[in-house]
Motif scaffolding. Structure first.
Motif, PDB file in Angstrom:
ATOM      1  N   ARG A  82      -2.903   6.681  10.642  1.00  0.00           N
ATOM      2  CA  ARG A  82      -4.263   6.956  10.178  1.00  0.00           C
ATOM      3  C   ARG A  82      -4.365   6.747   8.675  1.00  0.00           C
ATOM      4  NH1 ARG A  82      -5.736  12.259  10.769  1.00  0.00           N
ATOM      5  NH2 ARG A  82      -7.931  11.847  11.210  1.00  0.00           N
ATOM      6  N   VAL A  83      -3.343   7.172   7.944  1.00  0.00           N
ATOM      7  CA  VAL A  83      -3.310   6.956   6.487  1.00  0.00           C
ATOM      8  C   VAL A  83      -3.344   5.472   6.168  1.00  0.00           C
ATOM      9  CG1 VAL A  83      -1.843   7.141   4.448  1.00  0.00           C
ATOM     10  CG2 VAL A  83      -2.125   9.115   5.955  1.00  0.00           C
ATOM     11  N   VAL A  84      -2.507   4.709   6.851  1.00  0.00           N
ATOM     12  CA  VAL A  84      -2.415   3.272   6.592  1.00  0.00           C
ATOM     13  C   VAL A  84      -3.734   2.569   6.914  1.00  0.00           C
ATOM     14  CG1 VAL A  84      -1.281   1.135   7.307  1.00  0.00           C
ATOM     15  CG2 VAL A  84       0.078   3.196   6.914  1.00  0.00           C
ATOM     16  N   THR A 125       1.720  -9.187  -5.230  1.00  0.00           N
ATOM     17  CA  THR A 125       1.291  -7.808  -4.979  1.00  0.00           C
ATOM     18  C   THR A 125       1.316  -7.000  -6.277  1.00  0.00           C
ATOM     19  OG1 THR A 125       2.127  -7.831  -2.699  1.00  0.00           O
ATOM     20  CG2 THR A 125       1.867  -5.678  -3.758  1.00  0.00           C
ATOM     21  N   ASN A 126       0.240  -6.284  -6.547  1.00  0.00           N
ATOM     22  CA  ASN A 126       0.202  -5.489  -7.766  1.00  0.00           C
ATOM     23  C   ASN A 126       0.197  -3.985  -7.504  1.00  0.00           C
ATOM     24  OD1 ASN A 126      -2.406  -5.605  -6.687  1.00  0.00           O
ATOM     25  ND2 ASN A 126      -3.366  -5.294  -8.669  1.00  0.00           N
ATOM     26  N   ARG A 127       0.123  -3.603  -6.208  1.00  0.00           N
ATOM     27  CA  ARG A 127       0.184  -2.179  -5.872  1.00  0.00           C
ATOM     28  C   ARG A 127       1.006  -1.989  -4.598  1.00  0.00           C
ATOM     29  NH1 ARG A 127      -5.313   0.868  -5.756  1.00  0.00           N
ATOM     30  NH2 ARG A 127      -6.110  -0.986  -4.737  1.00  0.00           N
ATOM     31  N   VAL A 128       1.717  -0.860  -4.551  1.00  0.00           N
ATOM     32  CA  VAL A 128       2.534  -0.514  -3.391  1.00  0.00           C
ATOM     33  C   VAL A 128       2.253   0.930  -3.015  1.00  0.00           C
ATOM     34  CG1 VAL A 128       4.880  -0.156  -2.527  1.00  0.00           C
ATOM     35  CG2 VAL A 128       4.373  -2.165  -3.931  1.00  0.00           C
ATOM     36  N   LEU A 129       2.064   1.184  -1.730  1.00  0.00           N
ATOM     37  CA  LEU A 129       1.894   2.531  -1.208  1.00  0.00           C
ATOM     38  C   LEU A 129       3.018   2.804  -0.215  1.00  0.00           C
ATOM     39  CD1 LEU A 129       0.278   5.176  -0.751  1.00  0.00           C
ATOM     40  CD2 LEU A 129      -0.997   3.958   1.045  1.00  0.00           C
ATOM     41  N   VAL A 130       3.825   3.826  -0.483  1.00  0.00           N
ATOM     42  CA  VAL A 130       4.905   4.220   0.413  1.00  0.00           C
ATOM     43  C   VAL A 130       4.418   5.404   1.253  1.00  0.00           C
ATOM     44  CG1 VAL A 130       7.280   5.055   0.594  1.00  0.00           C
ATOM     45  CG2 VAL A 130       6.645   3.490  -1.269  1.00  0.00           C
ATOM     46  N   VAL A 131       4.484   5.267   2.583  1.00  0.00           N
ATOM     47  CA  VAL A 131       4.083   6.330   3.498  1.00  0.00           C
ATOM     48  C   VAL A 131       5.310   6.721   4.316  1.00  0.00           C
ATOM     49  CG1 VAL A 131       2.527   7.019   5.362  1.00  0.00           C
ATOM     50  CG2 VAL A 131       1.754   5.389   3.614  1.00  0.00           C
ATOM     51  N   SER A 132       5.808   7.938   4.123  1.00  0.00           N
ATOM     52  CA  SER A 132       7.079   8.330   4.723  1.00  0.00           C
ATOM     53  C   SER A 132       7.177   9.850   4.822  1.00  0.00           C
ATOM     54  CB  SER A 132       8.237   7.787   3.869  1.00  0.00           C
ATOM     55  OG  SER A 132       9.488   8.282   4.287  1.00  0.00           O
TER      56      SER A 132
END
Length: 313
Positions: A122-124, A195-202
């Motif tokens: 859901r976050v992604v 890519t200029n932004r990274v989101l880590v979901v863990s």
């Protein structure tokens, strides 16, 4: 470890990811009063440059110079001035967000509302709809269950591709020994491609000693955010009681009554999210933690939005 939930159907939105739910999240983003994004912005410290070429946004016209592409002549200005003029074009700097999604077996755990894996999906999905609404591209890389990758795409088609991948990856779980967070971050560093932004979901349980150095390396290439998904039992002292749990098809019941016993249980379960949050905090990487019952939209907006001056990270 899987919390036992007596549900027979797949794609129920609790133990398995539902496509219709992920697609419906588009309306949540569309109605939200979104803060200003870091859209089309270069990484901190870099200066934008005017680059000219075919297929880019029109910037201005100037006197024709030898070597200019004659197909880019500005005929109207040439006719008015009596001198040849060439159209110049400015590059549109399109932002790209790469989402690193943890798909380890530990994500298939939950005691409140849904599994961590479903909440992470859901976050992604929300992030994908948010990003394409801002005119950016979004890509998805998994770590843990496999090495599947969805290259960055823009527009509603890009967000729908992410939603489809989330459902497909959840349904087609692979036999894997897992992947450390440090290895995933290193692999992501090789896949940046603008890519200029990274989101880590863990949930942080794959966080190893080398992860801090790898995360630091990645912050030198992109603007990094971390969103930790945790279960209520990982965030606070569980109340006394009996807890039915399932792991690899085997069901067991854990009895927790003494305060020391409950505290040790919570510390073991919550060790991953504590490590990942501590690493992000030490590096100054913006991070948030949500549980499986929370509405993730506000936490996500706080991470992806451009922070106002003086705002705390």
């Amino acid at each position: 470890m899987n919390a036992f939930v007596n549900l027979d159907s797949e794609g129920d939105g609790r133990t398995r990811v539902r496509l219709d739910e992920l697609v419906a999240l588009r309306s949540r983003v569309a109605k939200a009063a979104l803060p200003r994004l870091e859209s089309r912005a270069l990484h901190a410290g870099q200066q934008g440059s005017r680059l000219y070429g075919r297929g880019m946004d029109y910037a201005e016209s100037r006197i024709y110079q030898p070597g200019d592409d004659v197909r880019r002549l500005d005929w109207r200005l040439t006719a008015r001035s009596g001198r040849l003029h060439t159209k110049l074009f400015e590059e549109e700097r399109e932002g790209r967000l790469l989402i690193l999604l943890d798909t380890h077996e530990s994500m298939r755990f939950g005691t409140r509302v849904r599994f961590k894996a479903v909440q992470a999906a859901r976050v992604v999905a929300l992030a994908a709809w948010y990003v394409v609404r801002a005119g950016e591209r979004v890509g998805l890389m998994e770590f843990g269950d496999g090495h599947r990758l969805l290259r960055p795409q823009g527009g509603p088609k890009g967000a729908l591709a992410v939603c489809g991948a989330l459902v497909d990856w959840d349904a087609r779980r692979q036999s894997s020994r897992g992947e450390s967070l440090s290895n995933a971050l290193q692999r992501a560093g090789r896949l940046m491609h603008g890519t200029n932004r990274v989101l880590v979901v863990s949930d942080g349980l794959s966080c190893d000693e080398a992860a801090k150095g790898r995360l630091l390396d990645l912050t030198g290439k992109a603007d990094v955010r971390v969103l930790v998904v945790a279960d209520a039992l990982e965030l606070g002292l569980p109340p006394p009681g009996h807890y039915p749990l399932e792991h690899k098809g085997e069901r067991r019941e854990v009895t927790l009554f003494g305060e020391r016993q409950r505290r040790e249980f919570q510390q073991r379960l919550g060790a991953g999210q504590q490590r990942l949050n501590a690493i992000a905090q030490s590096l100054g990487v913006p991070h948030r933690t949500i549980d499986t019952a929370a509405d993730p939209l506000d936490a996500l907006l706080a991470l992806l939005a451009l922070l106002a001056p003086g705002a705390r990270r």
